[in-house]
Design a protein around this motif. Structure first.
Motif, PDB file in Angstrom:
ATOM      1  N   PHE A  10       1.048  -1.251  -0.060  1.00  0.00           N
ATOM      2  CA  PHE A  10      -0.021   0.010  -0.139  1.00  0.00           C
ATOM      3  C   PHE A  10       0.896   1.197   0.012  1.00  0.00           C
ATOM      4  O   PHE A  10       0.741   2.179  -0.855  1.00  0.00           O
ATOM      5  CB  PHE A  10      -0.868  -0.081   1.178  1.00  0.00           C
ATOM      6  CG  PHE A  10      -1.767   1.248   1.385  1.00  0.00           C
ATOM      7  CD1 PHE A  10      -3.065   1.531   0.743  1.00  0.00           C
ATOM      8  CD2 PHE A  10      -1.357   2.254   2.091  1.00  0.00           C
ATOM      9  CE1 PHE A  10      -3.628   2.703   0.943  1.00  0.00           C
ATOM     10  CE2 PHE A  10      -2.037   3.330   2.413  1.00  0.00           C
ATOM     11  CZ  PHE A  10      -3.396   3.504   1.821  1.00  0.00           C
ATOM     12  N   TYR A  14       1.450   4.388  -2.572  1.00  0.00           N
ATOM     13  CA  TYR A  14       1.351   5.804  -1.993  1.00  0.00           C
ATOM     14  C   TYR A  14       2.545   6.599  -2.387  1.00  0.00           C
ATOM     15  O   TYR A  14       2.292   7.631  -2.916  1.00  0.00           O
ATOM     16  CB  TYR A  14       1.116   5.703  -0.477  1.00  0.00           C
ATOM     17  CG  TYR A  14       0.902   6.847   0.519  1.00  0.00           C
ATOM     18  CD1 TYR A  14      -0.467   7.026   0.857  1.00  0.00           C
ATOM     19  CD2 TYR A  14       1.957   7.840   0.644  1.00  0.00           C
ATOM     20  CE1 TYR A  14      -0.657   8.297   1.611  1.00  0.00           C
ATOM     21  CE2 TYR A  14       1.347   9.043   1.145  1.00  0.00           C
ATOM     22  CZ  TYR A  14      -0.036   9.358   1.864  1.00  0.00           C
ATOM     23  OH  TYR A  14       0.000  10.420   2.422  1.00  0.00           O
ATOM     24  N   ASP A  30      -7.145   9.775  -7.226  1.00  0.00           N
ATOM     25  CA  ASP A  30      -6.246   8.463  -6.856  1.00  0.00           C
ATOM     26  C   ASP A  30      -5.716   8.903  -5.565  1.00  0.00           C
ATOM     27  O   ASP A  30      -5.496   8.217  -4.678  1.00  0.00           O
ATOM     28  CB  ASP A  30      -5.112   8.657  -7.708  1.00  0.00           C
ATOM     29  CG  ASP A  30      -5.461   7.845  -9.258  1.00  0.00           C
ATOM     30  OD1 ASP A  30      -6.509   7.447  -9.045  1.00  0.00           O
ATOM     31  OD2 ASP A  30      -4.893   8.224 -10.034  1.00  0.00           O
ATOM     32  N   MET A  34      -6.873   6.841  -1.163  1.00  0.00           N
ATOM     33  CA  MET A  34      -5.916   6.258  -0.542  1.00  0.00           C
ATOM     34  C   MET A  34      -6.376   6.477   1.170  1.00  0.00           C
ATOM     35  O   MET A  34      -6.024   6.055   2.044  1.00  0.00           O
ATOM     36  CB  MET A  34      -4.515   6.782  -0.323  1.00  0.00           C
ATOM     37  CG  MET A  34      -3.851   6.644  -2.036  1.00  0.00           C
ATOM     38  SD  MET A  34      -3.401   5.044  -2.476  1.00  0.00           S
ATOM     39  CE  MET A  34      -1.952   4.625  -1.452  1.00  0.00           C
ATOM     40  N   TYR A  35      -7.338   7.309   1.253  1.00  0.00           N
ATOM     41  CA  TYR A  35      -8.048   7.892   2.331  1.00  0.00           C
ATOM     42  C   TYR A  35      -9.352   7.553   2.519  1.00  0.00           C
ATOM     43  O   TYR A  35     -10.166   7.119   1.836  1.00  0.00           O
ATOM     44  CB  TYR A  35      -7.666   9.331   2.587  1.00  0.00           C
ATOM     45  CG  TYR A  35      -6.250   9.716   2.644  1.00  0.00           C
ATOM     46  CD1 TYR A  35      -5.720  10.128   3.815  1.00  0.00           C
ATOM     47  CD2 TYR A  35      -5.672  10.068   1.478  1.00  0.00           C
ATOM     48  CE1 TYR A  35      -4.473  10.442   3.780  1.00  0.00           C
ATOM     49  CE2 TYR A  35      -4.320  10.536   1.590  1.00  0.00           C
ATOM     50  CZ  TYR A  35      -3.502  10.539   2.827  1.00  0.00           C
ATOM     51  OH  TYR A  35      -2.345  10.955   2.788  1.00  0.00           O
ATOM     52  N   LYS A 126      -6.711   1.747   3.597  1.00  0.00           N
ATOM     53  CA  LYS A 126      -7.124   3.303   3.602  1.00  0.00           C
ATOM     54  C   LYS A 126      -6.472   3.983   5.096  1.00  0.00           C
ATOM     55  O   LYS A 126      -6.512   3.314   6.022  1.00  0.00           O
ATOM     56  CB  LYS A 126      -8.583   3.619   3.807  1.00  0.00           C
ATOM     57  CG  LYS A 126      -9.466   2.985   2.697  1.00  0.00           C
ATOM     58  CD  LYS A 126      -9.412   3.718   1.377  1.00  0.00           C
ATOM     59  CE  LYS A 126     -10.344   3.022   0.578  1.00  0.00           C
ATOM     60  NZ  LYS A 126     -10.355   3.848  -0.737  1.00  0.00           N
TER      61      LYS A 126
END
Length: 145
Positions: A10, A14, A30, A34-35, A126
């Motif tokens: 991940f 990131y 994008d 991630m959140y 996330k």
């Protein structure tokens, strides 16, 4: 349990998205993906909470513009350690190495760590928060501010 290998994968993804954002080529969708729906940011300057969506995109846009102005060139995820909290949550300590170009053209690398609060929701990891040190002091110390 959140698998350490999944957390490392991940944060390598990131890293790629972050570097695209520094280059001003990232799709903010994008970044936002991630959140989690909500997040908390903890720094020596403040504790903030917010929601994913336009608010997060605005914060990220402003942040990446500031990093570019400081001379940020590349972030490298050097190492990730994981402390499980429960079945679906962990703290990921991510060691970063940042490459910067000072106003005089000289290069500097700054190593630092950020603790991310990570959840597994609907099978995807996330970030729902982060805790960081005083990056402004580091930037001053290295002649970027």
């Amino acid at each position: 349990m959140v698998a350490k290998a999944d957390v490392r994968k991940f944060f390598k993804a990131y890293e790629e998205i972050y570097n695209d954002a520094i280059a001003d080529t990232a799709d903010l969708n994008d970044v936002a993906d991630m959140y989690s729906a909500g997040f908390v940011s903890v720094t020596p300057a403040a504790v903030m909470v917010g929601e994913n969506g336009e608010q997060l995109k605005a914060i990220m846009t402003k942040g990446f513009e500031a990093y570019r102005a400081l001379g940020s060139k590349r972030m490298t995820c050097v190492d990730v350690s994981v402390m499980p909290i429960d079945q679906d949550h962990c703290v990921a300590e991510v060691n970063w190495s940042g490459d910067y170009e000072r106003k005089d053209g000289s290069l500097v690398t700054i190593d630092f760590a950020i603790n991310y609060l990570v959840e597994k929701r609907d099978g995807k990891l996330k970030v729902f928060g982060w805790i960081s040190g005083d990056e402004q002091a580091e930037f001053r110390k290295h002649g970027l501010l």
